[in-house]
Design an enzyme around this catalytic site. Structure first.
Site, PDB file in Angstrom:
ATOM      1  N   ARG A  70       0.795  -1.235   0.000  1.00  5.95           N
ATOM      2  CA  ARG A  70       0.000   0.000   0.000  1.00  5.95           C
ATOM      3  C   ARG A  70       0.827   1.284   0.000  1.00  5.95           C
ATOM      4  NH1 ARG A  70      -2.478  -4.005   2.586  1.00  5.95           N
ATOM      5  NH2 ARG A  70      -4.690  -4.330   2.089  1.00  5.95           N
TER       6      ARG A  70
ATOM      7  N   HIS B 175      -1.019  -2.496  -4.502  1.00  3.37           N
ATOM      8  CA  HIS B 175      -0.483  -3.416  -5.514  1.00  3.37           C
ATOM      9  C   HIS B 175      -0.449  -2.839  -6.930  1.00  3.37           C
ATOM     10  CE1 HIS B 175      -0.031  -6.337  -2.489  1.00  3.37           C
ATOM     11  NE2 HIS B 175      -1.188  -6.964  -2.562  1.00  3.37           N
TER      12      HIS B 175
ATOM     13  N   HIS C 109       2.970 -12.719  -5.437  1.00  3.32           N
ATOM     14  CA  HIS C 109       1.802 -12.863  -4.558  1.00  3.32           C
ATOM     15  C   HIS C 109       1.232 -14.289  -4.572  1.00  3.32           C
ATOM     16  CE1 HIS C 109      -1.759 -11.555  -2.344  1.00  3.32           C
ATOM     17  NE2 HIS C 109      -1.236 -10.351  -2.233  1.00  3.32           N
TER      18      HIS C 109
ATOM     19  N   ASP D  49      -1.595  -9.793   8.462  1.00  4.34           N
ATOM     20  CA  ASP D  49      -1.464  -9.071   7.193  1.00  4.34           C
ATOM     21  C   ASP D  49      -0.507  -7.914   7.459  1.00  4.34           C
ATOM     22  OD1 ASP D  49      -1.776  -8.148   4.636  1.00  4.34           O
ATOM     23  OD2 ASP D  49      -3.946  -7.819   4.756  1.00  4.34           O
TER      24      ASP D  49
ATOM     25  N   GLU E  96       5.150 -12.364   1.004  1.00  3.49           N
ATOM     26  CA  GLU E  96       5.548 -11.418  -0.037  1.00  3.49           C
ATOM     27  C   GLU E  96       6.802 -10.677   0.408  1.00  3.49           C
ATOM     28  OE1 GLU E  96       1.803  -9.031  -0.676  1.00  3.49           O
ATOM     29  OE2 GLU E  96       0.998 -10.671   0.510  1.00  3.49           O
TER      30      GLU E  96
HETATM   31  C1  GLA Z   1      -1.969  -8.211   0.195  1.00  2.00           C
HETATM   32  C2  GLA Z   1      -2.550  -7.307   1.197  1.00  2.00           C
HETATM   33  C3  GLA Z   1      -3.832  -7.867   1.700  1.00  2.00           C
HETATM   34  C4  GLA Z   1      -4.772  -8.153   0.564  1.00  2.00           C
HETATM   35  C5  GLA Z   1      -4.103  -9.055  -0.422  1.00  2.00           C
HETATM   36  C6  GLA Z   1      -4.929  -9.257  -1.663  1.00  2.00           C
HETATM   37  O1  GLA Z   1      -1.309  -9.238   0.725  1.00  2.00           O
HETATM   38  O2  GLA Z   1      -1.682  -6.992   2.256  1.00  2.00           O
HETATM   39  O3  GLA Z   1      -4.415  -6.965   2.599  1.00  2.00           O
HETATM   40  O4  GLA Z   1      -5.120  -6.947  -0.068  1.00  2.00           O
HETATM   41  O5  GLA Z   1      -2.879  -8.536  -0.819  1.00  2.00           O
HETATM   42  O6  GLA Z   1      -6.207  -9.699  -1.378  1.00  2.00           O
END
Ligand code: GLA
Length: 377
Positions: free
Chosen positions: A106, A131, A205, A277, A342
């Site tokens: 982000r 992304h 991803h 996350d 990631e």
């Molecule tokens: C990333 C983000 C998540 C989500 C995924 C896609 O990993 O950090 O919050 O948006 O991508 O669904």
């Protein structure tokens, strides 16, 4: 005359035998995976190593489609979530297997300043940019070709992102090379150059499930993350700027722990993330690429290690999967059916001058490597 042709045939046979011997069973096969809406062919590359590990890749989104690896009894299964054909990837909304860019993760409010100029990007995740925008690198058809690799079989994907694409400055020339070797490793080398100062953060991803064929959630997998600290986020998942020790929190995976052990704790960061996350700061010890994560699945014995030159790793526990995506063999991917690891620079780095820089200037090279290494125990 006859003697000459016989010896020529013999030489040919010998050469063929030598080639097979030198390359073992390693091979790449190319086939048709589908078509884009405007009729371009989308290809599938199947890479096989001497141990029967099979990896498939597509040039749509420079994506990894499947990874078949053995469990502790030698039985192969596909440990990746994905789709059976190009149409699945073209319609995808969850970045399954894709190369993500120009900026993975982000950017707060979709804005950043570079050399005094403000750039505005798509706000495609609430008020934030995610992304690479509405049509990031996962939505592009890349050029692909087989290339020579000293230690395996390799496919190189290439894409030029135009100046102004998704609001980013500079023509960015990107090459991503995927190599499968005989140590059951998939190595991804990222390379990019630009003609104007820009920001870059490339990652992959892939959603993993070491049970194989997404046969259950990932809560029983154990994970080790080689990180003493992480970057806490606000409710929109933008880093606050703090670098917080994981010690004493449910984000402490310095020792291997089941993912499900504390995922439902009422810890604010887990509430914001709807689970894991977050970006962990990889301990900068040892030579790069360094071990960032080790994932293991007790029932099958499958193990995956992630090594990288990057400073961070986003561990995302598949919290947005809700059964609405129909994946391979028509299987609906349910809540936490897969997880992502990631490797990356930290989220929102363009707005955090004290984070490792994601700025790329003309004349400089963006170069990173990530390795996914498979075994069974
Ligand atoms: C990333 C983000 C998540 C989500 C995924 C896609 O990993 O950090 O919050 O948006 O991508 O669904």
């Amino acid at each position: 005359m006859e003697r000459k042709s016989t010896s020529l045939i013999l030489v040919g046979v010998l050469a063929a035998i030598t080639a097979v011997h030198a390359e073992g069973k390693m091979k790449i096969e190319k086939s048709v995976f589908g078509k884009t809406k405007d009729g371009h062919s989308v290809d599938l590359y199947t890479l096989t190593n001497d141990h029967g590990m099979i990896v498939t890749l597509t040039n749509w989104g420079a994506s990894i489609v499947s990874i078949q690896v053995p469990d502790r009894s030698g039985k192969n299964a596909d440990v990746l979530l994905g789709y059976d054909n190009a149409d699945g990837y073209i319609g995808d909304t969850a970045y399954l297997g894709a190369t993500v860019g120009r900026y993975g993760n982000r950017i707060g409010k979709g804005r950043f300043k570079l050399d005094g100029k403000e750039y505005k990007l798509a706000q495609n995740n609430g008020e934030n940019h995610l992304h690479g925008g509405v049509a990031g690198f996962n939505k592009k058809l890349w050029d692909a070709k087989e290339v020579k690799a000293a230690d395996g079989v390799a496919v190189q994907m290439h894409y030029v992102s135009k100046d102004g694409e998704e609001g980013y400055p500079g023509n960015l020339d990107v090459t991503v090379t995927f190599t499968l070797d005989n140590k059951n490793e998939i190595k991804i080398d990222y390379l990019a150059t630009t003609d104007k100062a820009t920001v870059v953060n490339l990652t992959n991803h892939s959603y993993f499930n070491l049970l194989g064929d997404a046969a259950g959630d990932i809560l029983g997998h154990e994970i080790m993350l080689s990180a003493d600290r992480f970057t806490p986020v606000d409710v929109g998942l933008i880093p606050t700027g703090e670098l917080r020790p994981v010690a004493g929190t449910p984000l402490d995976f310095k020792q291997p722990k089941a993912i499900g052990a504390r995922i439902n704790d009422k810890y604010e960061q887990l509430v914001f993330g709807k689970g894991y996350d977050h970006n962990w700061i990889i301990n900068p010890t040892g030579p790069a690429p360094r071990l960032a994560a080790r994932l293991s699945e007790p029932k099958t014995g499958r193990v995956m290690e992630v090594l990288t030159t990057e400073p961070g790793i986003q561990f995302y526990s598949g919290n947005f999967l809700d059964g609405s995506i129909k994946g391979k063999k028509g299987k609906a991917y349910q809540f936490r059916n897969g997880l992502c690891l990631e490797t990356q620079h930290f989220p929102d780095s363009p707005n955090h001058p004290d984070f490792p820089s994601t700025t790329l200037k003309p004349g400089a090279k963006y170069q990173t490597t990530t390795i996914y290494r498979f075994s069974a125990k």
